[in-house]
Design a protein around this motif. Sequence first.
Motif, PDB file in Angstrom:
ATOM      1  N   GLU A 151     -13.886  17.834  -5.001  1.00 41.62           N
ATOM      2  CA  GLU A 151     -14.360  16.466  -4.771  1.00 41.62           C
ATOM      3  C   GLU A 151     -13.772  15.919  -3.479  1.00 41.62           C
ATOM      4  N   GLY A 152     -14.352  14.810  -3.004  1.00 43.71           N
ATOM      5  CA  GLY A 152     -13.857  14.146  -1.812  1.00 43.71           C
ATOM      6  C   GLY A 152     -13.699  12.661  -2.066  1.00 43.71           C
ATOM      7  N   SER A 153     -13.412  11.932  -0.989  1.00 44.24           N
ATOM      8  CA  SER A 153     -13.272  10.469  -1.068  1.00 44.24           C
ATOM      9  C   SER A 153     -12.250  10.024  -2.107  1.00 44.24           C
ATOM     10  N   THR A 154     -11.211  10.830  -2.318  1.00 47.93           N
ATOM     11  CA  THR A 154     -10.114  10.556  -3.262  1.00 47.93           C
ATOM     12  C   THR A 154     -10.583  10.425  -4.706  1.00 47.93           C
ATOM     13  N   ILE A 155     -11.762  10.913  -5.028  1.00 46.38           N
ATOM     14  CA  ILE A 155     -12.275  10.838  -6.397  1.00 46.38           C
ATOM     15  C   ILE A 155     -11.456  11.739  -7.311  1.00 46.38           C
ATOM     16  N   GLY A 156     -10.992  11.198  -8.445  1.00 42.83           N
ATOM     17  CA  GLY A 156     -10.265  11.967  -9.448  1.00 42.83           C
ATOM     18  C   GLY A 156      -8.826  12.270  -9.101  1.00 42.83           C
ATOM     19  N   ILE A 157      -8.292  11.627  -8.080  1.00 45.20           N
ATOM     20  CA  ILE A 157      -6.923  11.916  -7.631  1.00 45.20           C
ATOM     21  C   ILE A 157      -5.920  10.984  -8.310  1.00 45.20           C
ATOM     22  N   THR A 158      -4.749  11.535  -8.672  1.00 50.85           N
ATOM     23  CA  THR A 158      -3.669  10.745  -9.252  1.00 50.85           C
ATOM     24  C   THR A 158      -2.347  11.135  -8.600  1.00 50.85           C
ATOM     25  N   LYS A 159      -1.540  10.142  -8.288  1.00 49.65           N
ATOM     26  CA  LYS A 159      -0.161  10.402  -7.879  1.00 49.65           C
ATOM     27  C   LYS A 159       0.699  10.320  -9.128  1.00 49.65           C
ATOM     28  N   VAL A 160       1.365  11.409  -9.455  1.00 45.93           N
ATOM     29  CA  VAL A 160       2.178  11.481 -10.673  1.00 45.93           C
ATOM     30  C   VAL A 160       3.646  11.302 -10.291  1.00 45.93           C
ATOM     31  N   SER A 161       4.226  10.186 -10.734  1.00 44.99           N
ATOM     32  CA  SER A 161       5.638   9.914 -10.453  1.00 44.99           C
ATOM     33  C   SER A 161       6.514  10.170 -11.675  1.00 44.99           C
ATOM     34  N   ASP A 162       5.894  10.162 -12.849  1.00 52.69           N
ATOM     35  CA  ASP A 162       6.610  10.375 -14.115  1.00 52.69           C
ATOM     36  C   ASP A 162       5.959  11.564 -14.825  1.00 52.69           C
TER      37      ASP A 162
END
Length: 320
Positions: A151-162
């Motif tokens: 995918e593109g355009s940041t679709i479905g992206i998560t930054k996981v900090s925990d």
Amino acid sequence: MSAPTNIDVKALGKVGVLFGGRSAERDVSIMSGTGVLAALQSRGVDAHAFDPGVRSIAELAAEKFDRVFIALHGRFGEDGSLQGALEQLGIPYTGSGVMTSAVAMDKITTKLIWLMHGLPTPKYATLEAGADLPKVAADLGLPLIVKPPLEGSTIGITKVSDAADFQAAYELAAKYDEVVLAEEFVTGREFTVTVLGRGKDARALPIVEIVAPQGNYDYQNKYFTDDVKYHCPAPLDAATAAEMARIALAAYRALGCEGWGRVDVLLRASDNRPFLLEANTSPGMTTHSLVPMAARADGMSYEDLCLEILASARLKMVKA
């Protein structure tokens, strides 16, 4: 850089601007294609809209276009499938060919090629159902980025900090792709490098720095707000700018890109070292897009940019 005043507009023939499509980026593609269509028509090009999302390949063939400008993003437009159909139909098209489009669309395969060429890219792991997420988190460290690789355009992206949020991030990305990409989070500044041309003649345009609110350069901020700040040419010392342009061109050439493209780069804060994120073979051409911004900084109008890209259209599976 001079504008493409030597292009014979009439010789371009009947032109199709392909936009819309069936991917999750349809709305962005419509914005891109509408702009490209208007720009080409303003320069006297016999340009016509064509939406492969609602019209068939048979209808595309029936239009008898002499060449097409691909302003599609994502699946069924940027991934090699449409490029293959155009090769079969014998219609010259903008951008990269079948193989390169497919490879560049897959962020995992792209990383493998870049690593093979000795180019820097963040550490990563591939995830499938049942993956040992705690081990991946330990190997890559937190925070990390989880994304669907196609995918593109940041679709479905998560930054996981925990670590407790890792499973949910995986499940979100897995809605789009069976195999999910987990990537080391590189703390630093975000840039993009536009490249025009092919092979040894490819050239990098002025670098753009992207400064998003809280570093959140997501879908909404990319296309629908004015909260993101852009600096072009990016405020970099000459040596760092030259190195960033060098690896972006190397990344573009390693994948076999041509016509135009955009390479996204992170500059690690701890040592000022650039890392390649991804390559876009059919970048956005909206009012918020980065390729037109880089072209303007290089003295090229949006209209001339569209015209130069269109003039580069060709079939790739026959010797040019």
